[in-house]
Design a protein around this motif. Structure first.
Motif, mmCIF file in Angstrom:
data_model
loop_
_atom_site.group_PDB
_atom_site.id
_atom_site.type_symbol
_atom_site.label_atom_id
_atom_site.label_comp_id
_atom_site.label_asym_id
_atom_site.label_seq_id
_atom_site.Cartn_x
_atom_site.Cartn_y
_atom_site.Cartn_z
ATOM 1 N N VAL A 184 0.855 -1.181 0.000
ATOM 2 C CA VAL A 184 0.000 0.000 0.000
ATOM 3 C C VAL A 184 0.896 1.238 0.000
ATOM 4 N N GLY A 185 0.544 2.223 -0.815
ATOM 5 C CA GLY A 185 1.328 3.450 -0.874
ATOM 6 C C GLY A 185 1.953 3.648 -2.239
ATOM 7 N N ALA A 186 2.990 4.454 -2.276
ATOM 8 C CA ALA A 186 3.664 4.771 -3.532
ATOM 9 C C ALA A 186 4.697 3.699 -3.871
ATOM 10 N N PRO A 187 5.046 3.563 -5.157
ATOM 11 C CA PRO A 187 6.124 2.639 -5.518
ATOM 12 C C PRO A 187 7.444 3.083 -4.893
ATOM 13 N N ALA A 188 8.299 2.124 -4.602
ATOM 14 C CA ALA A 188 9.627 2.461 -4.108
ATOM 15 C C ALA A 188 10.433 3.116 -5.231
ATOM 16 N N ALA A 189 11.236 4.103 -4.875
ATOM 17 C CA ALA A 189 12.094 4.771 -5.858
ATOM 18 C C ALA A 189 13.297 3.880 -6.152
ATOM 19 N N CYS A 190 13.504 3.581 -7.426
ATOM 20 C CA CYS A 190 14.556 2.641 -7.815
ATOM 21 C C CYS A 190 15.936 3.187 -7.453
ATOM 22 N N ARG A 191 16.780 2.316 -6.919
ATOM 23 C CA ARG A 191 18.129 2.702 -6.498
ATOM 24 C C ARG A 191 19.213 1.938 -7.251
ATOM 25 N N VAL A 192 18.827 1.225 -8.310
ATOM 26 C CA VAL A 192 19.813 0.499 -9.113
ATOM 27 C C VAL A 192 19.607 0.849 -10.580
ATOM 28 N N LYS A 193 20.576 0.488 -11.400
ATOM 29 C CA LYS A 193 20.478 0.749 -12.838
ATOM 30 C C LYS A 193 20.944 -0.481 -13.599
ATOM 31 N N VAL A 194 20.652 -0.506 -14.871
ATOM 32 C CA VAL A 194 21.050 -1.627 -15.718
ATOM 33 C C VAL A 194 22.564 -1.811 -15.658
ATOM 34 N N GLY A 195 22.968 -3.060 -15.469
ATOM 35 C CA GLY A 195 24.387 -3.385 -15.388
ATOM 36 C C GLY A 195 24.900 -3.546 -13.977
ATOM 37 N N ASP A 196 24.150 -3.050 -12.986
ATOM 38 C CA ASP A 196 24.593 -3.178 -11.595
ATOM 39 C C ASP A 196 24.607 -4.641 -11.165
ATOM 40 N N GLU A 197 25.633 -5.005 -10.412
ATOM 41 C CA GLU A 197 25.699 -6.323 -9.793
ATOM 42 C C GLU A 197 25.023 -6.247 -8.422
ATOM 43 N N ALA A 220 21.233 -13.221 -6.350
ATOM 44 C CA ALA A 220 22.467 -12.540 -6.740
ATOM 45 C C ALA A 220 22.592 -12.582 -8.257
ATOM 46 N N GLY A 221 22.971 -11.464 -8.855
ATOM 47 C CA GLY A 221 23.096 -11.434 -10.304
ATOM 48 C C GLY A 221 23.302 -10.029 -10.813
ATOM 49 N N ARG A 222 22.857 -9.784 -12.048
ATOM 50 C CA ARG A 222 23.040 -8.484 -12.682
ATOM 51 C C ARG A 222 21.681 -7.919 -13.091
ATOM 52 N N VAL A 223 21.503 -6.617 -12.871
ATOM 53 C CA VAL A 223 20.287 -5.934 -13.311
ATOM 54 C C VAL A 223 20.330 -5.817 -14.831
ATOM 55 N N THR A 224 19.317 -6.389 -15.488
ATOM 56 C CA THR A 224 19.277 -6.364 -16.954
ATOM 57 C C THR A 224 18.282 -5.350 -17.500
ATOM 58 N N ALA A 225 17.331 -4.932 -16.674
ATOM 59 C CA ALA A 225 16.354 -3.937 -17.122
ATOM 60 C C ALA A 225 15.629 -3.362 -15.917
ATOM 61 N N VAL A 226 15.188 -2.121 -16.071
ATOM 62 C CA VAL A 226 14.282 -1.492 -15.114
ATOM 63 C C VAL A 226 13.140 -0.933 -15.949
ATOM 64 N N ALA A 227 12.005 -1.624 -15.915
ATOM 65 C CA ALA A 227 10.895 -1.258 -16.801
ATOM 66 C C ALA A 227 9.587 -1.757 -16.222
ATOM 67 N N ASP A 228 8.495 -1.090 -16.605
ATOM 68 C CA ASP A 228 7.148 -1.500 -16.189
ATOM 69 C C ASP A 228 7.031 -1.623 -14.676
ATOM 70 N N GLY A 229 7.749 -0.761 -13.953
ATOM 71 C CA GLY A 229 7.666 -0.775 -12.500
ATOM 72 C C GLY A 229 8.364 -1.948 -11.850
ATOM 73 N N MET A 230 9.266 -2.615 -12.580
ATOM 74 C CA MET A 230 9.965 -3.777 -12.037
ATOM 75 C C MET A 230 11.461 -3.691 -12.316
ATOM 76 N N VAL A 231 12.223 -4.361 -11.460
ATOM 77 C CA VAL A 231 13.660 -4.516 -11.665
ATOM 78 C C VAL A 231 13.909 -5.960 -12.086
ATOM 79 N N PHE A 232 14.488 -6.139 -13.270
ATOM 80 C CA PHE A 232 14.754 -7.467 -13.809
ATOM 81 C C PHE A 232 16.207 -7.840 -13.513
ATOM 82 N N ILE A 233 16.381 -9.009 -12.930
ATOM 83 C CA ILE A 233 17.707 -9.461 -12.511
ATOM 84 C C ILE A 233 17.950 -10.858 -13.061
ATOM 85 N N GLU A 234 19.118 -11.066 -13.648
ATOM 86 C CA GLU A 234 19.501 -12.388 -14.135
ATOM 87 C C GLU A 234 20.760 -12.846 -13.423
ATOM 88 N N ARG A 235 20.799 -14.140 -13.165
ATOM 89 C CA ARG A 235 22.020 -14.703 -12.609
ATOM 90 C C ARG A 235 23.142 -14.554 -13.625
#
Length: 445
Positions: A388-401, A425-440
């Motif tokens: 409930v409330g506002a979305p969290a403000a993203c603190r990572v970017k594509v490429g971050d481990e 644990a992995g690497r951020v591959t995208a930040v889109a559609d209100g989600m952070v995508f992470i791949e091993r």
């Protein structure tokens, strides 16, 4: 640990109400209360997270209860568990007998006993006002898994996993600790669906209040408690998926038998909610009186009216949802007065066993024992809004481990919401559609 340290740890860990809409727990713990009510009722049929956590992780849950007591100043704690769970009740009584401040309350096996308003009345004999919260009658209600997560937060662990029951048409029903952001399909596969591919679908949540999830790539969140696998042609699936059809029928078919009102849990508690009147007003075709329409705001959307009460297959719940969306927040709770508890309260509660049979779910209502941690897959998609409330403000970017537990998003000071963390644990591959995508992979893979 003192009160301020508890609140800080819970906020930093991103703990939210695990059994409902995801209200930020640190906000709830800031409020002083007389009593703490532990909701171990497992409201929806087929779900078993509360039972499994209490049975297998009672010491951790108890740590969470103690922390919640210190934070809120509650003098008494009431633990509500269904009386049918005799083995669990015996274990609880044995382990908790020395704690004079804690009372175990056996609950009837009725639906929706896990609804906060119904639970507080059943446990304390107090009635929460219409559109009110338990705090207005001196209580704070916390779900079992929420308390488990509070204890983990005090140990420095963030909310990276959630407990999910997978039940229904599966050969290995169970309750898993699932990394947040895991695709629903991966979780369901662990339980081994019995039906041929393409012939089944998933209800996310429970069969009464859940939603049909046709896109199985969608992620599990902190508040996901159940995934029910059912044939695509099952009656529960058809009803949950037919929103617009049910609304169209409501305009012309309702016979005004009043069963939806007679069995409505909020009406039975004395709330001025009359679903049959809303259906009648809708069918009239003219403008609906503001006072009548406003009753929709009192609906808990438990589904008793449409899944159980209406023999014509209509959905007052969907009508109420539509009216709520139109009314938005324009009506104050002060306009509603609490009436007397209806004389038929006790006999009009819906027995859970009868409900399961009515929903044609008896063959799928299987034990779902704790299975441990579901191994994380190759990728996760972690939503920045699971609360409930506002979305969290993203603190990572594509490429971050990132590591498991790395902060992905947080709230500004004073903003309602909750922190979000990486579950693998992995690497951020995208930040889109209100989600952070992470791949091993990468240095952390």
């Amino acid at each position: 640990m003192d009160r301020e340290a508890i609140l800080a740890a819970v906020e930093a860990a991103g703990v939210v109400g695990a059994g409902g809409a995801g209200f930020p727990t640190h906000v709830k713990l800031k409020t002083a209360c007389e009593v703490l009510v532990v909701n171990g009722a497992e409201c929806e049929p087929l779900l078993q997270v509360d039972h499994e956590l209490l049975y297998h992780h009672l010491p951790v849950v108890l740590e969470g209860i103690n922390a919640a007591r210190r934070a809120t100043g509650a003098k008494r704690v009431y633990l509500g568990v269904k009386g049918k769970h005799q083995a669990l009740l015996q274990k609880l009584k044995k382990r908790l007998a020395s704690r004079s401040w804690l009372e175990i309350v056996p609950l009837p096996d009725v639906y929706p006993i896990g609804d906060e308003h119904v639970l507080v009345y059943q446990v304390l004999g107090r009635r929460v006002p219409p559109r009110g919260i338990p705090l207005q009658v001196g209580a704070v209600v916390l779900n079992v898994e929420t308390l488990y997560n509070i204890a983990k937060a005090l140990a420095g662990e963030c909310v990276t996993h959630t407990y999910v029951t997978v039940n229904g048409a599966v050969s290995q029903p169970g309750t898993w600790s699932v990394p947040v952001g895991t695709p629903i399909e991966e979780v369901v596969k662990a339980a081994q669906p019995l039906l041929e591919p393409g012939t089944w679908t998933v209800v996310s949540g429970g069969p009464m209040m859940g939603e049909v999830e046709n896109d199985l790539s969608q992620p599990v969140t902190k508040t996901t408690k159940g995934l029910i696998v059912l044939p695509r042609d099952h009656a529960v699936v058809a009803r949950l998926a037919s929103k617009q059809t049910l609304l169209r029928w409501a305009y012309s078919v309702c016979c005004q038998c009043t069963m939806c009102t007679d069995l409505c849990p909020r009406y039975l508690l004395g709330h001025p909610l009359h679903p049959h009147r809303l259906m009648r007003a809708l069918a009239s075709g003219g403008p609906m009186e503001a006072e009548t329409a406003a009753e929709a705001l009192l609906c808990s959307e438990c589904g008793v009216c449409d899944h159980y009460a209406c023999f014509m297959g209509l959905s007052p719940r969907r009508v109420n949802q539509m009216l709520k969306a139109k009314l938005a927040s324009g009506h104050s709770a002060a306009r509603f007065s609490l009436e007397e508890v209806r004389p038929s309260f006790a006999e009009s509660q819906v027995p859970a066993g009868r409900l399961v049979a009515h929903l044609k779910l008896a063959r799928w209502n299987q034990p779902a024992p704790l299975q441990g941690i579901l191994p994380a897959g190759a990728r996760v998609a972690v939503p920045l809004k699971q609360h409930v409330g506002a979305p969290a403000a993203c603190r990572v970017k594509v490429g971050d481990e990132v590591q498991e537990g790395t902060l992905l998003g947080c709230m500004s000071e004073g903003q309602l919401g909750a922190a979000v963390h990486s579950s693998i644990a992995g690497r951020v591959t995208a930040v889109a559609d209100g989600m952070v995508f992470i791949e091993r992979g990468g240095s952390n893979g």
